[in-house]
Design an enzyme around this catalytic site. Structure first.
Site, PDB file in Angstrom:
ATOM      1  CD  GLU A  85      -9.160   3.896   7.876  1.00 50.63           C
ATOM      2  OE1 GLU A  85      -8.376   3.358   8.669  1.00 50.63           O
ATOM      3  OE2 GLU A  85      -9.086   5.097   7.551  1.00 50.63           O
ATOM      4  CG  PHE A 131      -8.330  -5.582   4.523  1.00 50.94           C
ATOM      5  CD1 PHE A 131      -9.458  -4.976   3.980  1.00 50.94           C
ATOM      6  CD2 PHE A 131      -8.035  -6.882   4.149  1.00 50.94           C
ATOM      7  CE1 PHE A 131     -10.270  -5.670   3.089  1.00 50.94           C
ATOM      8  CE2 PHE A 131      -8.841  -7.572   3.256  1.00 50.94           C
ATOM      9  CZ  PHE A 131      -9.960  -6.962   2.725  1.00 50.94           C
ATOM     10  NE  ARG A 140      -6.633   7.462  11.927  1.00 53.08           N
ATOM     11  CZ  ARG A 140      -7.193   8.344  11.087  1.00 53.08           C
ATOM     12  NH1 ARG A 140      -8.499   8.533  11.134  1.00 53.08           N
ATOM     13  NH2 ARG A 140      -6.467   9.021  10.227  1.00 53.08           N
ATOM     14  CD  GLN A 181      -2.710  -1.103   2.584  1.00 48.07           C
ATOM     15  OE1 GLN A 181      -2.741  -2.126   3.255  1.00 48.07           O
ATOM     16  NE2 GLN A 181      -3.326   0.003   2.979  1.00 48.07           N
ATOM     17  CB  THR A 194      -3.562  11.622  12.824  1.00 49.05           C
ATOM     18  OG1 THR A 194      -2.779  10.429  12.874  1.00 49.05           O
ATOM     19  CG2 THR A 194      -5.035  11.251  12.890  1.00 49.05           C
ATOM     20  CD  GLU A 198      -0.511   2.781   6.548  1.00 50.51           C
ATOM     21  OE1 GLU A 198      -0.127   3.911   6.884  1.00 50.51           O
ATOM     22  OE2 GLU A 198      -1.604   2.302   6.925  1.00 50.51           O
ATOM     23  CG  PHE A 245      -4.443   3.710  11.507  1.00 53.09           C
ATOM     24  CD1 PHE A 245      -3.598   2.904  10.780  1.00 53.09           C
ATOM     25  CD2 PHE A 245      -3.894   4.777  12.197  1.00 53.09           C
ATOM     26  CE1 PHE A 245      -2.227   3.153  10.737  1.00 53.09           C
ATOM     27  CE2 PHE A 245      -2.527   5.031  12.179  1.00 53.09           C
ATOM     28  CZ  PHE A 245      -1.697   4.211  11.443  1.00 53.09           C
TER      29      PHE A 245
END
Length: 749
Positions: free
Chosen positions: A704, A222, A304, A191, A434, A226, A338
């Site tokens: 999400e 998902f 988060r 990702q 964020t 990442e 997340f």
């Protein structure tokens, strides 16, 4: 527009990593990993393995020319363990051979002697012993200390929620091929192509411009690709550089499950205070995040969690604190939501605790405390364009909640063995990375002089329909047919310095950049048309230039050729950075999100009180899509996110033993929702709103937020259990598996 990949998916023609045609001489890599969770490495003997049939090389930390480090946020994760291992599955060496089978045979011949050390798997134990990834963080609003005295009702409790296996259909993998001048082309199932590029360069000790990362699509991500797609790409790149051969790794399912991190398990303590009107006056929560053995993305995930600790509710006095706890498990990582779902689960547990103690429906407290326009959240952001009450009231009215509630109560009164549970789940989820610096994207557009168009962005297609939405932007902006446009793979030489496709921001960021590029090209083309037609106020529709809403004789293809002859630039590279967002971590205050997504769901479940099994009768949803670009794709995201959230809350139980060994290590021991597990009925209603300017075409992010609806499944089951066993003191411990349900059904006071 249907998903443009649909036809090739059905025909089996879509190209994934393992479908790439292999070059002659390709070698295969297999990680050799630790069989213990925490130990010093006393000795390793590779002799017999190196001499076994088909083995070309075994690479270790000593073979790394650059840094033996792949930690993205905190540099605490070596590519290869050297003196000590910190979790089962930690890679010690890379076996490279002429086939994967030969590598597996060789792995059995490696002799390792460990000196085992104490193992920690529980985050509370880690926190008590000072084993933290980073210092704790705390968000604060108002004054909880003085607020408790104003509360008519105060309740305290604990909640625990387990992790979740990503279970992407395509496992982790990468394929590296040497190019000239020491450059390397890597196809990676990632990702975050730039993250892979950066770490490969760091480990190999070469500049990033010598590393080309190319990603056509993923067979699911998902969040699990990442950050955790990186080490496998780095390993094959290292082997490629040293051996000057193409090297491929495509992990099998059990290796992938054993060696990769999951959604973070959390344990939490909460305290909630309400006034006589059931307004929540104060809320304190302490989260214990199980980070695993290294940071990975845990600091950002924990952040988060804090951002979403109050979900869709306004609470004037809040203290939310979180510890990122270091344990001897594989480093846990990003997963859809997340960290947000874990934070929301606790506030919902606190509301249920209060409601059960006071003898009222949780929905009464939920509705009473929904966020409204200009409310301030614990991190300082002032909410605008709030749709929380709108989605709630629309949901209640559209699906006749009161009638449904009456039917459930009547059913429970008339049935002994079967009991129904009903739960309402509002959501409020912020959209943006964020980390402010990550909120940017680029797009590269070429118009060829035959009128065809090719598009490159930093967005990665992983089944979510991103490419389809990018295609829509191009065709709608240019007024041309879809068959004129090609969406290219994600490639770090065409689009550099990309943020990962994550945080539900892929369509917004890349779409905005693409829209800018297309508008710039369109402006140039229309100037050419104005010169040809000697008139202004032109537009392009149905592949023709229109003047005064009438088609002229100039087609799209003619216009492009005229522009080419006039030496007008037919290439554009645009950059987009989300405006208005900012955050100050020294003060834990700011405006970190471009906008918020809202929604409300109603869950109805039937529990078999003899067996502990359950069926979801229906889930009814009103969701804030804004102005949906593609309702079909967006509805699919709602359905998929909902069922994935239900799976996390009910069936998907990750089990590690006290020695850090994954017990639920295969699909025979780890249960995901199948066709028999999903709700019998899922209804989705689009809330009619104006959308938000910072959402692409005012179509709000939808990756999400719907997963959070799954939280309602847990509390619907709990309500059914309470209908059967009303006096039981039930713990809050997800997932609520049939085994746990059965125990709770017959639990004594």
């Amino acid at each position: 527009m249907i998903n443009i990949d649909a036809h090739n998916h059905v025909k089996g023609k879509s190209i994934y990593l393992d479908d790439i045609q292999e070059l002659k001489g390709t070698l295969y890599a297999l990680p050799f990993d630790s069989t213990v969770a925490h130990a010093k490495i006393k000795s390793i003997d590779y002799t017999n393995a190196l001499n076994s049939h088909g083995i070309v090389s075994i690479l270790t930390a000593k073979d790394i020319p650059g840094q033996n480090q792949i930690g993205g946020i905190i540099p605490d994760e070596p590519l290869f363990a050297e003196d000590e291992v910190h979790f089962r599955g930690q890679v010690i060496a890379l076996i490279v051979g002429t086939s994967e089978h030969h590598c597996r045979m060789a792995a059995k011949l490696i002799k390792v002697e460990f000196e085992e050390l104490p193992v920690i798997v529980d985050p509370r134990e880690a926190q008590a012993k000072g084993k933290l990834i980073m210092p704790p963080r705390q968000f604060k609003l108002g004054d909880t200390e003085s607020a408790w005295a104003k509360c008519e009702h105060v309740f305290e409790g604990r909640s625990d929620v387990n992790g979740q296996e990503h279970l992407y259909i395509e496992t982790q993998g990468a394929y590296a091929r040497p190019k000239e001048d020491g450059s390397i082309l890597i196809s990676s199932s990632t990702q975050g192509p730039t993250a892979v590029q950066r770490m490969v360069a760091q480990v190999l000790g070469i500049p990033m411009h010598k590393i080309e990362i190319d990603t056509v699509r993923l067979g699911g991500g998902f969040g699990g690709k990442e950050d955790q797609a990186t080490p496998w790409a780095v390993m094959v790149a290292l082997a490629c550089q040293i051996l000057h051969k193409p090297v491929k790794m495509s992990m099998n399912r059990m290796d992938d499950m054993r060696m990769t991190g999951k959604r973070h398990p959390y344990s939490a303590d909460f305290k909630i205070g309400l006034d006589k009107d059931l307004k929540i006056i104060a809320y304190e929560v302490t989260h214990y995040q199980n980070a695993g053995a290294a940071a990975d993305l845990s600091p950002a995930v924990m952040e988060r969690t804090l951002f979403h600790s109050t979900n869709a509710y306004f609470i004037p006095n809040v203290i939310a604190k979180a510890y990122s706890c270091k344990t001897n498990l594989p480093p846990n990582t990003a997963f859809r939501g997340f960290g947000g779902p874990q934070g929301k689960f606790v506030i919902e547990a606190a509301i249920v605790k209060a409601a059960e103690s006071l003898g009222v429906s949780p929905a009464v407290i939920q509705k009473m405390n929904l966020v409204k326009e200009d409310d301030e959240l614990s991190y300082g952001q002032i909410l605008q364009q709030v749709e929380a009450t709108n989605t709630w009231e629309t949901c209640m009215k559209s699906y006749d909640y009161e009638a449904q509630k009456a039917r459930v109560e009547a059913f429970n009164k008339d049935n002994k063995r079967f009991k129904k549970g009903l739960a309402v789940q509002p959501i409020c989820f912020g959209i943006s990375f964020t980390n402010t610096m990550m909120n940017h994207a680029r797009a590269l557009v070429h118009i060829y002089h035959d009128g065809s168009v090719v598009v490159s962005t930093g967005g990665v297609e992983m089944g979510q329909g991103l490419n389809t939405k990018m295609l829509q932007i191009v065709t709608e902006t240019f007024g041309i047919r879809a068959n004129r446009v090609r969406i290219e793979s994600t490639n770090t030489l065409r689009v550099a310095n990309t943020s990962p496709t994550a945080a539900s921001a892929g369509a917004d960021l890349n779409g905005k950049a693409l829209q800018m590029a297309c508008n710039a090209l369109l402006s140039r083309l229309l100037k050419v048309a104005e010169t040809e037609l000697n008139t202004a106020a032109l537009q392009i529709n149905d592949e023709f230039v229109f003047a005064n809403e009438k088609a002229t004789e100039i087609s799209w293809k003619d216009l492009v050729m005229k522009a080419h002859v006039m030496r007008v630039a037919l290439t554009e590279n645009s950059h987009y950075a989300t405006p208005t967002i900012h955050y100050d971590k020294t003060k834990e205050k700011g405006h970190p999100f471009a906008y918020h997504v809202y929604g409300t769901s109603i869950h109805e479940v039937t529990v078999d009180c003899l067996k502990g099994t359950y069926d979801f009768d229906s889930v009814n949803i009103v969701h804030d899509f804004g102005k949906s670009m593609n309702p079909t794709i967006d509805n699919g995201q709602i359905e998929g996110g909902l069922v994935q959230g239900i799976g996390w809350m009910t069936l998907e139980e990750i089990v590690y033993n006290d020695q850090g060994r994954l017990v639920s290590n295969a699909l025979s021991t780890y249960k995901v929702p199948d066709i028999y597990s999903v709700p019998k009925e899922i209804n989705i209603q689009h809330l009619e709103t104006e959308g938000h300017e910072l959402a692409i075409k005012k179509s709000k992010a939808v990756g999400e937020p719907p997963l959070m609806y799954g939280i309602g499944a847990y509390f619907a089951i709990r309500n059914a259990v309470k209908a059967f066993n009303p006096n039981a003191d039930l713990a809050v411990n997800a997932p609520y598996t049939p085994e746990k349900v059965l125990m709770d059904l017959y639990k004594k006071e």
